[in-house]
Design a protein around this motif. Structure first.
Motif, short mmCIF file in Angstrom:
data_model
loop_
_atom_site.label_atom_id
_atom_site.label_comp_id
_atom_site.label_asym_id
_atom_site.label_seq_id
_atom_site.Cartn_x
_atom_site.Cartn_y
_atom_site.Cartn_z
N ALA A 344 0.83 -1.20 0.00
CA ALA A 344 0.00 0.00 0.00
C ALA A 344 0.87 1.25 0.00
O ALA A 344 0.56 2.24 -0.70
CB ALA A 344 -0.93 -0.01 1.21
N MET A 345 1.94 1.23 0.76
CA MET A 345 2.87 2.35 0.76
C MET A 345 3.48 2.55 -0.62
O MET A 345 3.59 3.68 -1.12
CB MET A 345 3.97 2.12 1.80
CG MET A 345 3.48 2.11 3.24
SD MET A 345 4.77 1.58 4.41
CE MET A 345 6.01 2.86 4.19
N SER A 346 3.91 1.44 -1.24
CA SER A 346 4.53 1.53 -2.56
C SER A 346 3.56 2.07 -3.60
O SER A 346 3.97 2.75 -4.54
CB SER A 346 5.03 0.14 -2.98
OG SER A 346 5.73 0.21 -4.20
N ALA A 347 2.27 1.78 -3.41
CA ALA A 347 1.25 2.29 -4.34
C ALA A 347 0.90 3.74 -4.07
O ALA A 347 0.11 4.34 -4.81
CB ALA A 347 -0.01 1.43 -4.24
N GLY A 348 1.46 4.33 -3.01
CA GLY A 348 1.21 5.73 -2.70
C GLY A 348 -0.10 5.97 -1.98
O GLY A 348 -0.58 7.11 -1.92
N ALA A 349 -0.67 4.92 -1.38
CA ALA A 349 -1.94 5.09 -0.67
C ALA A 349 -1.71 5.80 0.66
O ALA A 349 -0.78 5.47 1.38
CB ALA A 349 -2.59 3.73 -0.42
N PRO A 350 -2.54 6.76 1.03
CA PRO A 350 -2.44 7.38 2.35
C PRO A 350 -2.80 6.34 3.42
O PRO A 350 -3.86 5.72 3.35
CB PRO A 350 -3.46 8.51 2.30
CG PRO A 350 -3.72 8.75 0.84
CD PRO A 350 -3.57 7.41 0.19
N HIS A 365 4.31 9.01 12.19
CA HIS A 365 3.06 9.76 12.26
C HIS A 365 3.19 11.12 11.58
O HIS A 365 4.14 11.87 11.80
CB HIS A 365 2.67 9.96 13.73
CG HIS A 365 1.34 10.62 13.92
ND1 HIS A 365 0.16 10.10 13.43
CD2 HIS A 365 1.00 11.78 14.55
CE1 HIS A 365 -0.84 10.89 13.74
NE2 HIS A 365 -0.37 11.92 14.42
N GLU A 366 2.24 11.39 10.71
CA GLU A 366 2.11 12.62 9.94
C GLU A 366 3.19 12.78 8.87
O GLU A 366 3.29 13.83 8.24
CB GLU A 366 2.08 13.86 10.85
CG GLU A 366 0.87 13.87 11.79
CD GLU A 366 0.80 15.12 12.63
OE1 GLU A 366 1.86 15.73 12.88
OE2 GLU A 366 -0.33 15.50 13.03
N LYS A 367 3.99 11.72 8.66
CA LYS A 367 4.97 11.77 7.58
C LYS A 367 4.66 10.70 6.53
O LYS A 367 4.38 11.03 5.38
CB LYS A 367 6.39 11.59 8.11
CG LYS A 367 7.44 11.68 7.00
CD LYS A 367 8.85 11.59 7.55
CE LYS A 367 9.88 11.69 6.42
NZ LYS A 367 11.27 11.55 6.93
N THR A 368 4.69 9.44 6.94
CA THR A 368 4.35 8.37 6.00
C THR A 368 2.97 7.78 6.28
O THR A 368 2.56 6.81 5.65
CB THR A 368 5.40 7.24 6.04
OG1 THR A 368 5.57 6.79 7.40
CG2 THR A 368 6.74 7.74 5.52
N GLY A 369 2.26 8.36 7.21
CA GLY A 369 0.91 7.90 7.54
C GLY A 369 0.45 8.51 8.85
O GLY A 369 1.16 9.30 9.47
N LEU A 370 -0.74 8.14 9.26
CA LEU A 370 -1.29 8.57 10.54
C LEU A 370 -1.46 7.35 11.44
O LEU A 370 -1.95 6.31 10.99
CB LEU A 370 -2.63 9.28 10.36
CG LEU A 370 -2.64 10.56 9.52
CD1 LEU A 370 -4.06 11.12 9.44
CD2 LEU A 370 -1.69 11.60 10.11
N LEU A 371 -1.08 7.49 12.70
CA LEU A 371 -1.18 6.40 13.66
C LEU A 371 -2.24 6.71 14.71
O LEU A 371 -2.40 7.87 15.11
CB LEU A 371 0.18 6.16 14.34
CG LEU A 371 1.33 5.71 13.44
CD1 LEU A 371 2.63 5.67 14.23
CD2 LEU A 371 1.04 4.36 12.80
N ALA A 400 5.59 10.29 0.50
CA ALA A 400 6.64 9.93 1.45
C ALA A 400 6.64 8.43 1.73
O ALA A 400 7.70 7.81 1.88
CB ALA A 400 6.48 10.70 2.75
N ALA A 401 5.43 7.83 1.80
CA ALA A 401 5.34 6.39 2.04
C ALA A 401 5.95 5.62 0.87
O ALA A 401 6.70 4.65 1.08
CB ALA A 401 3.89 5.99 2.24
N ARG A 402 5.67 6.04 -0.34
CA ARG A 402 6.25 5.37 -1.49
C ARG A 402 7.78 5.53 -1.50
O ARG A 402 8.51 4.57 -1.79
CB ARG A 402 5.66 5.89 -2.79
CG ARG A 402 6.42 5.34 -4.00
CD ARG A 402 5.71 5.38 -5.30
NE ARG A 402 6.63 4.95 -6.37
CZ ARG A 402 6.92 3.69 -6.65
NH1 ARG A 402 6.39 2.71 -5.95
NH2 ARG A 402 7.76 3.39 -7.63
N ALA A 403 8.26 6.73 -1.19
CA ALA A 403 9.70 6.95 -1.17
C ALA A 403 10.38 6.02 -0.17
O ALA A 403 11.45 5.46 -0.45
CB ALA A 403 10.00 8.41 -0.83
N LEU A 404 9.75 5.83 0.99
CA LEU A 404 10.33 4.92 1.98
C LEU A 404 10.28 3.48 1.50
O LEU A 404 11.23 2.71 1.70
CB LEU A 404 9.59 5.05 3.31
CG LEU A 404 10.14 4.18 4.45
CD1 LEU A 404 11.56 4.61 4.82
CD2 LEU A 404 9.23 4.25 5.67
#
Length: 436
Positions: A344-350, A365-371, A400-404
Motif C-alpha cells: 500500500a505504501m509503494s502504491a502511494g496510498a495514504p 506519524h504525519e509523515k508516511t501515515g497517521l497512527l 513519502a510512504a512510497r519513497a520509503l
C-alpha cells in the motif's frame, strides 16, 4: 511418495555452482524471490515441501514433495500437541531428505523456515552444510501479541507463559541447527533472545516497487458493475483473513460512524473467512459474520450498500484496489507485519494505521501515515476523516510512504541483493563456526 531425484545438469562451472536446498511447508512462501534468483545465477536449487503432491519445476527451482510418515498421537497433553506436529514434520522431512542424499544430492547451503519443525534434523543428515533459518517470531507470554487484546483473553493466564515456553521448544531445537538467521523486520528479530538475535540479519522479503506504483488512471470494478476511479472516495481495508489479529473487529465497530461521516465513501474490504492467526470463532461461525452481525443494525441499508466485501481477489485487482484507495486502514496486534502494508505504501496510498510496535519501522506519524491507538475506533474515524478532508496532507504522506518503500523495501535494489549477500556469507562460513 514419488521417488526424489534431481537433474544432474549443471548450467555453470563447478567452481561457481552450489547445491541449495529450500525447506518450507508452503514453498515458496518467503523464498519466492530468493529461490528463483539463485537458480537464475546457476545454482542448483531444490525445494522440499508439503504443498505439492508430485515433483515439478517452478522458475528454475526443482520442487519435490514429502509426505507425513505418522499420524498425530491421541491423548497427548495439550501443551505437547504443537511440538508433536512439528516433530512429525521434522521426521518426515528428514526421511525425504535422506532419500535425496541417497540419490546423490548434497546441499552446500540449506535455507529453511523452521516454524513447522521441518528443518529440525537436517544438520544430523548433512553436518557440513551451512543452514540459514527464517526466524519469524519468538513466543512470549509477557509481551507481543499474547494477551494484547483483552476481549480475547488466553484460556489460562496463570499457565500461558509455561505453555508458550514449551511452544518455543522448536525454536530452541533449531538454535544448534542454524548458522545464520534472517527476519524481515526489526520487530520480529527483536522478539528473539540474545543467543538467537546475534545471528539474525534483518532483511525484508521485498516489494517490487516498479510494479506496485501509483496510477492516477486506475479504475476498479465492483461486483455490481459500478466502476470506481480516483475521483471517488474509496476507503480500503485488507487482511489475508478477516480476523481480530489484524484489527477487523476494531474496523467494523468504527464502520457505522465512518459511513455516517463519509456519506459518499465506498468501503472495500479484502480478506477470507478463515483464521490465519489467533483463536477460532465459535463452531459454525466466522469472525467476518460475527462482527457484521454486531454492527449491521446501526447501519442504514443505503449506507450498507456502500460496503463491499470482496473476499480474496487476484493480485492485479488487489493492486488496483491499493492504487485507487484514498485512505488505506491497517491494524495489527504486535505481530508479523503484513506485506500488504508495504505494498500500500509503494502504491502511494495514504495510510491510517494502528500505533503498534510493528508499524513503527514503516509509519512515522504525519509523515508516511497517521497512527492511532489500536482499540480506539473514534480515533480511527477521526484520522480517516483527516486524510480525506486534507488532500494535500494525503498526497504528501502517500508520496513519502512510497519513497520509503523504494528506499527500504524495494526488491531489486535493496532486499534481494541483501538476501543474496546473506547467502554468500552463509556459504562461506566454516562448519560449526558462527561469525557475524
Amino acid at each position: 511418495m514419488a521417488e526424489l531425484r534431481y537433474s544432474d545438469r549443471r548450467p555453470v562451472s563447478e567452481s561457481l555452482q552450489m547445491n541449495i536446498l529450500f525447506i518450507h511447508q508452503n514453498f515458496p512462501g518467503q523464498f519466492k524471490h530468493l529461490a528463483p534468483a539463485l537458480a537464475a545465477r546457476g545454482h542448483k536449487a531444490v525445494a522440499l515441501t508439503l504443498r505439492v503432491k508430485e515433483p515439478t519445476t517452478w522458475n528454475g527451482v526443482q520442487i519435490l514433495p514429502y509426505g507425513l510418515k505418522r499420524k498425530p498421537s491421541q491423548g497427548l497433553h495439550p501443551w505437547l500437541v504443537d511440538f508433536e506436529s512439528k516433530l512429525l514434520r521434522g521426521e518426515s522431512c528428514y526421511v525425504a531428505a535422506k532419500q535425496l542424499k541417497s540419490g546423490g544430492f548434497n546441499p552446500d547451503v540449506i535455507v529453511a523456515h523452521p516454524g513447522w519443525g521441518e528443518s529440525m534434523f537436517l544438520k544430523d543428515l548433512w553436518p557440513e552444510a551451512r543452514i540459514g533459518l527464517f526466524y519469524e517470531l519468538y513466543y512470549s507470554g509477557s509481551k507481543g501479541d499474547t494477551g494484547f487484546d483483552p476481549e480475547f483473553p488466553v484460556k489460562s493466564s496463570e499457565t500461558e507463559s509455561m505453555r508458550l515456553r514449551l511452544k518455543n521448544m522448536n525454536n530452541f531445537m533449531h538454535l544448534e541447527v542454524g548458522d545464520l538467521g534472517i527476519s524481515p523486520t526489526e520487530f520480529q528479530a527483536d522478539t528473539f533472545p540474545p543467543e538467537f538475535r546475534k545471528r539474525i540479519s534483518v532483511i525484508h522479503d521485498g516489494i517490487d516497487t516498479k510494479v506496485v506504483v501509483p496510477n492516477p488512471d486506475v479504475t476498479f470494478t465492483l461486483g455490481d458493475g459500478q466502476i470506481l476511479t480516483r475521483q471517488d472516495e474509496v476507503i480500503t481495508f485488507v487482511n489475508r483473513n478477516l480476523e481480530p489479529y489484524r484489527g477487523y473487529h476494531v474496523f467494523m465497530r468504527a464502520l457505522p460512524e465512518l459511513l455516517k461521516s463519509r456519506p459518499n465513501a465506498q468501503v472495500l474490504l479484502v480478506g477470507g473467512d478463515e483464521v490465519s492467526y489467533g483463536s477460532r470463532p465459535p463452531a459454525g461461525q466466522t469472525w467476518k459474520q460475527i462482527f457484521i452481525d454486531e454492527v449491521r443494525g446501526r447501519i442504514p441499508t443505503s449506507s450498507w450498500n456502500r460496503v463491499h466485501f470482496l473476499g480474496r481477489i487476484p493480485y492485479d485487482q488487489f493492486l488496483s484496489l491499493l492504487q485507487i484507495s484514498k485512505a488505506h486502514v491497517y491494524l495489527t496486534y504486535p505481530f508479523v507485519l503484513s506485506w500488504s502494508l508495504i505494498e500500500a505504501m509503494s502504491a502511494g496510498a495514504p495510510i491510517v494505521a494502528s500505533d503498534t510496535a510493528p508499524l513503527h519501522e514503516a509509519i512515522t506519524h504525519e509523515k508516511t501515515g497517521l497512527l492511532f491507538p489500536f482499540f480506539d475506533g473514534e480515533a480511527l474515524v477521526a484520522n480517516v476523516n483527516r486524510v480525506l478532508d486534507d488532500p494535500e496532507l494525503a498526497a504528501e504522506m502517500g508520496k513519502a510512504a512510497r519513497a520509503l518503500a523504494v528506499e527500504k523495501y524495494d526488491l531489486e535494489t535493496v532486499c534481494l541483493p541483501q538476501q543474496l549477500e546473506w547467502i554468500e556469507r552463509l556459504a562461506n562460513m566454516k562448519a560449526g563456526e558462527f561469525t557475524y
